[in-house]
Design a protein around this motif. Structure first.
Motif, PDB file in Angstrom:
ATOM      1  N   PRO A  31     -76.557  10.121  -3.179  1.00 48.93           N
ATOM      2  CA  PRO A  31     -76.133  11.369  -3.604  1.00 48.93           C
ATOM      3  C   PRO A  31     -76.630  11.998  -4.989  1.00 48.93           C
ATOM      4  CG  PRO A  31     -74.209   9.680  -3.281  1.00 48.93           C
ATOM      5  CD  PRO A  31     -75.652   9.184  -2.954  1.00 48.93           C
ATOM      6  N   GLN A  32     -77.044  11.290  -5.819  1.00 48.81           N
ATOM      7  CA  GLN A  32     -77.718  11.454  -6.755  1.00 48.81           C
ATOM      8  C   GLN A  32     -79.265  11.902  -6.828  1.00 48.81           C
ATOM      9  OE1 GLN A  32     -76.384   8.787  -6.649  1.00 48.81           O
ATOM     10  NE2 GLN A  32     -75.425   7.778  -8.293  1.00 48.81           N
ATOM     11  N   ILE A  33     -80.087  11.068  -5.742  1.00 50.27           N
ATOM     12  CA  ILE A  33     -81.414  11.405  -5.199  1.00 50.27           C
ATOM     13  C   ILE A  33     -81.465  12.814  -4.785  1.00 50.27           C
ATOM     14  CG2 ILE A  33     -83.568  10.773  -4.001  1.00 50.27           C
ATOM     15  CD1 ILE A  33     -82.757   7.915  -4.820  1.00 50.27           C
ATOM     16  N   LEU A  34     -80.460  13.029  -3.748  1.00 48.80           N
ATOM     17  CA  LEU A  34     -80.537  14.055  -2.841  1.00 48.80           C
ATOM     18  C   LEU A  34     -80.128  15.373  -3.709  1.00 48.80           C
ATOM     19  CD1 LEU A  34     -81.199  15.028   0.037  1.00 48.80           C
ATOM     20  CD2 LEU A  34     -78.988  14.411   0.641  1.00 48.80           C
ATOM     21  N   SER A  35     -79.201  15.317  -4.547  1.00 50.26           N
ATOM     22  CA  SER A  35     -78.910  16.321  -5.532  1.00 50.26           C
ATOM     23  C   SER A  35     -79.923  16.781  -6.359  1.00 50.26           C
ATOM     24  CB  SER A  35     -77.676  15.853  -6.338  1.00 50.26           C
ATOM     25  OG  SER A  35     -77.362  16.965  -7.355  1.00 50.26           O
ATOM     26  N   ARG A  36     -80.699  15.901  -6.887  1.00 51.81           N
ATOM     27  CA  ARG A  36     -81.900  16.338  -7.886  1.00 51.81           C
ATOM     28  C   ARG A  36     -82.965  16.866  -7.038  1.00 51.81           C
ATOM     29  NH1 ARG A  36     -83.393  11.847 -11.614  1.00 51.81           N
ATOM     30  NH2 ARG A  36     -84.938  13.295 -12.140  1.00 51.81           N
ATOM     31  N   TRP A  37     -83.053  16.397  -5.828  1.00 54.83           N
ATOM     32  CA  TRP A  37     -84.203  16.762  -4.867  1.00 54.83           C
ATOM     33  C   TRP A  37     -83.889  18.214  -4.472  1.00 54.83           C
ATOM     34  CZ3 TRP A  37     -85.732  15.590   0.666  1.00 54.83           C
ATOM     35  CH2 TRP A  37     -87.133  15.920   1.002  1.00 54.83           C
ATOM     36  N   GLN A  38     -82.675  18.546  -4.055  1.00 49.01           N
ATOM     37  CA  GLN A  38     -82.275  19.713  -3.684  1.00 49.01           C
ATOM     38  C   GLN A  38     -82.332  20.823  -4.735  1.00 49.01           C
ATOM     39  OE1 GLN A  38     -78.465  18.541  -1.874  1.00 49.01           O
ATOM     40  NE2 GLN A  38     -79.487  18.438   0.122  1.00 49.01           N
ATOM     41  N   ALA A  39     -82.052  20.433  -5.766  1.00 46.40           N
ATOM     42  CA  ALA A  39     -82.366  21.419  -7.079  1.00 46.40           C
ATOM     43  C   ALA A  39     -83.870  21.700  -7.227  1.00 46.40           C
ATOM     44  CB  ALA A  39     -81.706  20.502  -8.272  1.00 46.40           C
ATOM     45  N   ALA A  40     -84.616  20.734  -7.193  1.00 53.68           N
ATOM     46  CA  ALA A  40     -86.066  20.822  -7.243  1.00 53.68           C
ATOM     47  C   ALA A  40     -86.550  21.746  -6.153  1.00 53.68           C
ATOM     48  CB  ALA A  40     -86.833  19.441  -7.299  1.00 53.68           C
ATOM     49  N   ALA A  41     -86.069  21.670  -4.910  1.00 55.75           N
ATOM     50  CA  ALA A  41     -86.511  22.689  -3.743  1.00 55.75           C
ATOM     51  C   ALA A  41     -86.080  24.015  -3.920  1.00 55.75           C
ATOM     52  CB  ALA A  41     -85.850  21.943  -2.595  1.00 55.75           C
ATOM     53  N   LEU A  42     -84.545  24.012  -4.465  1.00 52.81           N
ATOM     54  CA  LEU A  42     -84.091  25.361  -4.844  1.00 52.81           C
ATOM     55  C   LEU A  42     -84.553  26.119  -5.970  1.00 52.81           C
ATOM     56  CD1 LEU A  42     -80.737  24.580  -3.472  1.00 52.81           C
ATOM     57  CD2 LEU A  42     -82.349  26.414  -2.563  1.00 52.81           C
ATOM     58  N   SER A  43     -85.101  25.417  -6.879  1.00 50.05           N
ATOM     59  CA  SER A  43     -85.459  25.991  -8.405  1.00 50.05           C
ATOM     60  C   SER A  43     -86.044  27.163  -8.327  1.00 50.05           C
ATOM     61  CB  SER A  43     -86.057  24.998  -9.171  1.00 50.05           C
ATOM     62  OG  SER A  43     -87.367  24.692  -8.649  1.00 50.05           O
ATOM     63  N   PRO A  44     -86.867  27.555  -7.668  1.00 51.44           N
ATOM     64  CA  PRO A  44     -87.316  29.253  -7.768  1.00 51.44           C
ATOM     65  C   PRO A  44     -86.316  30.146  -7.171  1.00 51.44           C
ATOM     66  CG  PRO A  44     -88.991  27.561  -6.443  1.00 51.44           C
ATOM     67  CD  PRO A  44     -87.878  26.524  -6.614  1.00 51.44           C
TER      68      PRO A  44
ATOM     69  N   ILE B  43     -88.319  11.570  -8.559  1.00 52.46           N
ATOM     70  CA  ILE B  43     -86.720  11.394  -8.641  1.00 52.46           C
ATOM     71  C   ILE B  43     -86.530   9.985  -8.205  1.00 52.46           C
ATOM     72  CG2 ILE B  43     -84.895  12.376  -7.447  1.00 52.46           C
ATOM     73  CD1 ILE B  43     -86.289  15.063  -7.291  1.00 52.46           C
ATOM     74  N   ILE B  44     -86.901   9.474  -7.165  1.00 52.22           N
ATOM     75  CA  ILE B  44     -86.622   8.073  -6.693  1.00 52.22           C
ATOM     76  C   ILE B  44     -87.024   7.097  -7.690  1.00 52.22           C
ATOM     77  CG2 ILE B  44     -87.078   6.270  -5.104  1.00 52.22           C
ATOM     78  CD1 ILE B  44     -87.392   8.521  -2.916  1.00 52.22           C
ATOM     79  N   ARG B  45     -88.184   7.117  -8.459  1.00 52.69           N
ATOM     80  CA  ARG B  45     -88.481   6.203  -9.485  1.00 52.69           C
ATOM     81  C   ARG B  45     -87.497   6.339 -10.607  1.00 52.69           C
ATOM     82  NH1 ARG B  45     -92.628   6.629  -6.601  1.00 52.69           N
ATOM     83  NH2 ARG B  45     -94.224   5.081  -6.423  1.00 52.69           N
ATOM     84  N   GLU B  46     -87.207   7.773 -11.064  1.00 56.17           N
ATOM     85  CA  GLU B  46     -86.213   7.945 -12.313  1.00 56.17           C
ATOM     86  C   GLU B  46     -84.851   7.206 -11.760  1.00 56.17           C
ATOM     87  OE1 GLU B  46     -86.349  11.875 -13.052  1.00 56.17           O
ATOM     88  OE2 GLU B  46     -88.334  11.737 -13.879  1.00 56.17           O
ATOM     89  N   GLU B  47     -84.261   7.287 -10.628  1.00 56.86           N
ATOM     90  CA  GLU B  47     -83.089   6.993 -10.159  1.00 56.86           C
ATOM     91  C   GLU B  47     -83.088   5.331 -10.287  1.00 56.86           C
ATOM     92  OE1 GLU B  47     -80.152   8.237  -9.937  1.00 56.86           O
ATOM     93  OE2 GLU B  47     -81.081  10.379 -10.447  1.00 56.86           O
ATOM     94  N   LEU B  48     -84.046   4.701  -9.895  1.00 53.45           N
ATOM     95  CA  LEU B  48     -84.334   2.918  -9.615  1.00 53.45           C
ATOM     96  C   LEU B  48     -84.620   2.434 -10.914  1.00 53.45           C
ATOM     97  CD1 LEU B  48     -86.038   2.811  -6.293  1.00 53.45           C
ATOM     98  CD2 LEU B  48     -83.822   2.769  -6.832  1.00 53.45           C
TER      99      LEU B  48
END
Length: 159
Positions: free
Chosen positions: A15-28, A103-108
């Protein structure tokens, strides 16, 4: 093949990884819905968010599944089509794919364990995904240019 323990921790952190990754994908494409923290209302109310959220989720599932199957092509194709129309530079359009590594590295970071082999494997799969995305994106951009050329020819009667 991804280590079982590494796969377990990725599932736990999904949930945390996906949420952050989706935010990065949507940022523009941030809009009032995202800034207010509301969920997109659906495919027609917020089509960009809907497409990005659903397809990044499918890509994530493929990445952690650690199997090579063609399930990755359809969600990547949908994202690349949208990005090819909106963003002419592939480096900017597809950079969100590489963001996943950090993102994965930060979450781990605060999880105990030796994740080196798992990280190498997931990095390789992310790189493969990015390469495939660049191919798909390039094909989409080529189609856009072809349509523009054909339309210009049609406008000037040079079919």
């Amino acid at each position: 093949m991804m280590q079982a323990e590494f796969g377990t921790i990725l599932n736990k952190k999904e949930p945390q990884i996906l949420s952050r990754w989706q935010a990065a994908a949507l940022s523009p494409y941030e809009n009032a819905l995202h800034l207010s923290g509301q969920k997109p209302k659906g495919r027609f109310a917020d089509p960009i968010s809907y497409l990005m959220i659903n397809n990044t989720r499918e890509i994530w599932k493929w990445l952690i599944k650690a199997e090579n199957d063609p399930d990755i092509v359809k969600p990547l194709e949908e994202i690349c089509r949208m990005k090819a129309v909106q963003e002419p530079r592939p480096s900017k359009a597809l950079s969100f794919i590489f963001d996943l590594k950090q993102i994965i590295r930060e979450e781990l970071e605060h999880e105990h364990g030796d994740w080196e082999a798992g990280l190498r494997d997931i990095d390789r799969r992310i790189d493969e995904t990015a390469l495939l995305a660049f191919d798909i994106y390039s094909e989409c951009r080529a189609r856009i240019y072809e349509i523009k050329v054909n339309e210009t020819k049609r406008m000037y009667g040079r079919d």
